[in-house]
Write a protein that holds these residues in place. Structure first.
Motif, PDB file in Angstrom:
ATOM      1  N   ARG A  75      -3.047  22.490   9.308  1.00 37.59           N
ATOM      2  CA  ARG A  75      -1.861  21.820   9.846  1.00 37.59           C
ATOM      3  C   ARG A  75      -1.213  22.670  10.946  1.00 37.59           C
ATOM      4  O   ARG A  75      -0.809  22.153  11.988  1.00 37.59           O
ATOM      5  CB  ARG A  75      -0.857  21.523   8.711  1.00 37.59           C
ATOM      6  N   CYS A 103       2.246  24.240   6.089  1.00 38.43           N
ATOM      7  CA  CYS A 103       1.787  24.133   4.698  1.00 38.43           C
ATOM      8  C   CYS A 103       0.362  24.646   4.532  1.00 38.43           C
ATOM      9  O   CYS A 103      -0.029  25.076   3.455  1.00 38.43           O
ATOM     10  CB  CYS A 103       1.872  22.686   4.244  1.00 38.43           C
ATOM     11  N   CYS A 104      -0.454  24.575   5.564  1.00 39.71           N
ATOM     12  CA  CYS A 104      -1.844  24.999   5.460  1.00 39.71           C
ATOM     13  C   CYS A 104      -2.334  25.427   6.849  1.00 39.71           C
ATOM     14  O   CYS A 104      -1.732  25.059   7.859  1.00 39.71           O
ATOM     15  CB  CYS A 104      -2.716  23.875   4.893  1.00 39.71           C
ATOM     16  N   CYS A 151      -1.175  16.261   4.317  1.00 36.20           N
ATOM     17  CA  CYS A 151      -0.023  17.129   4.091  1.00 36.20           C
ATOM     18  C   CYS A 151       1.214  16.264   3.844  1.00 36.20           C
ATOM     19  O   CYS A 151       1.358  15.207   4.456  1.00 36.20           O
ATOM     20  CB  CYS A 151       0.204  18.026   5.293  1.00 36.20           C
ATOM     21  N   CYS A 190      -4.298  21.245   2.909  1.00 34.90           N
ATOM     22  CA  CYS A 190      -3.798  20.484   1.770  1.00 34.90           C
ATOM     23  C   CYS A 190      -4.903  19.493   1.375  1.00 34.90           C
ATOM     24  O   CYS A 190      -5.743  19.162   2.209  1.00 34.90           O
ATOM     25  CB  CYS A 190      -2.528  19.739   2.156  1.00 34.90           C
TER      26      CYS A 190
HETATM   27 ZN   LIG Z   1      -0.996  20.988   4.925  1.00 37.42          ZN
END
Ligand SMILES: [Zn+2]
Length: 309
Positions: A231, A227-228, A220, A215
């Motif tokens: 992470r 999310c990524c 994040c 992110c």
């Molecule tokens: Zn993230």
């Protein structure tokens, strides 16, 4: 595993780390701390003789000497058995002086401390529990430590965040070793870093491997979400449990390390040792040079004997 820590409960109670270990070996608390002595730190009020003229008080704190030392209720200030060698380091911090006391300096000092401790308890007859303040400088990781922060998503040549040390291999929760680099004789990627996507795939996280690298600025929205890539890898147990360099060093020698709770350095009993040493230090006359000052600092520290500790 959680780092070995004292816990601070909401009701104000403190839970000490459980020092009972299988095999019931004796565990000896060794606490570390740093404290700075200033040249002009002096008692401001005292009785004077009628003939004495008042002297102007010097402004500022003057030169400083930082002391980094280890102290134990069982052993006092940590020294060799014959008292000729000690763990104590006096450091003149600043430009054109000794530079700054950093994590590498502390690691070297810890090696000495372990050596001295083991002189008192040969053949591992006791385990040392080293307590440190939970300061950022003490949390520094080893150069090859696991970190999801700077690694690329794709496979490429990558030699650690400062280009010097390859990241170490890791072990998955099932005990299996995961190599972070391809072998040097790999046909397509000889010696290259596998990258976040490949590392996630090898963990069976195929959907997550297709997420964006990170992110924006790795800020994040939900730090628990997938999310990524960064992470997800950041939250993997082995990456989460990466211990500070000083803990790894101590545990390698078969001893224990823990942090005192943040913002509660008063729980570190060495604070009272510094307090007593400084009380003595402030009574001594002003010194003309650093060598004299150093002598006063050492004399004041040695006023705190094992009885008081
Ligand atoms: Zn993230």
């Amino acid at each position: 595993m959680e780092p070995f820590m004292m816990k601070w409960l909401n009701n104000g109670e403190v839970v000490l780390p459980d020092l009972h270990m299988p095999g019931s070996k004796r565990i000896v608390l060794i606490t570390h701390d740093e404290s700075t002595f200033y040249a002009y730190d002096r008692r401001k009020k005292r009785w004077i003789h009628v003939s004495e003229k008042p002297e102007p008080v010097r402004k500022g704190e003057g030169a400083s000497i930082m002391v980094s030392d280890f102290c134990s209720p069982d052993l006092g200030w940590l020294k060799s058995k014959d008292g000729t060698r000690e763990a104590r380091i006096l450091f003149k911090a600043g430009k054109n002086r000794d530079g700054y006391f950093d994590c590498d300096d502390l690691c070297k000092q810890i090696e000495t401390a372990i050596e001295l401790f083991e002189e008192h308890f040969p053949n591992k007859s006791a385990i040392a529990a080293f307590g440190f303040d939970n300061a950022p400088s003490h949390q520094k990781h080893a150069a090859d430590a696991l970190s999801a922060r700077h690694i690329p998503k794709g496979t490429r040549h990558w030699w650690g965040k400062d280009g010097k040390a390859k990241m170490r291999n890791t072990r998955l929760p099932n005990g299996q070793v995961q190599e972070l680099y391809y072998p040097d004789d790999h046909p397509n990627h000889p010696g290259q870093f596998k990258g976040m996507a490949k590392l996630l795939e090898e963990r069976g996280l195929f959907e997550e491997a297709n997420l964006r690298a990170q992110c924006p600025n790795f800020k994040c929205e939900d730090i628990t979400a997938a999310c990524c890539c960064r992470r997800v890898l950041f939250n993997q147990p082995d990456f989460q449990n990466q211990k500070p360099a000083i803990f790894e060093l101590i545990e390698r020698h078969g001893h224990i390390a823990f942090f005192y709770p943040k913002f509660h350095c008063e729980l570190n009993f060495i604070e009272q040792c510094w307090g007593h040493a400084k009380m003595h230090y402030r009574m001594l006359p002003l010194t003309k040079n650093e060598a004299e000052m150093e002598k006063n600092v050492i004399a004041s520290l040695d006023k705190v004997d094992i009885e008081k500790i």
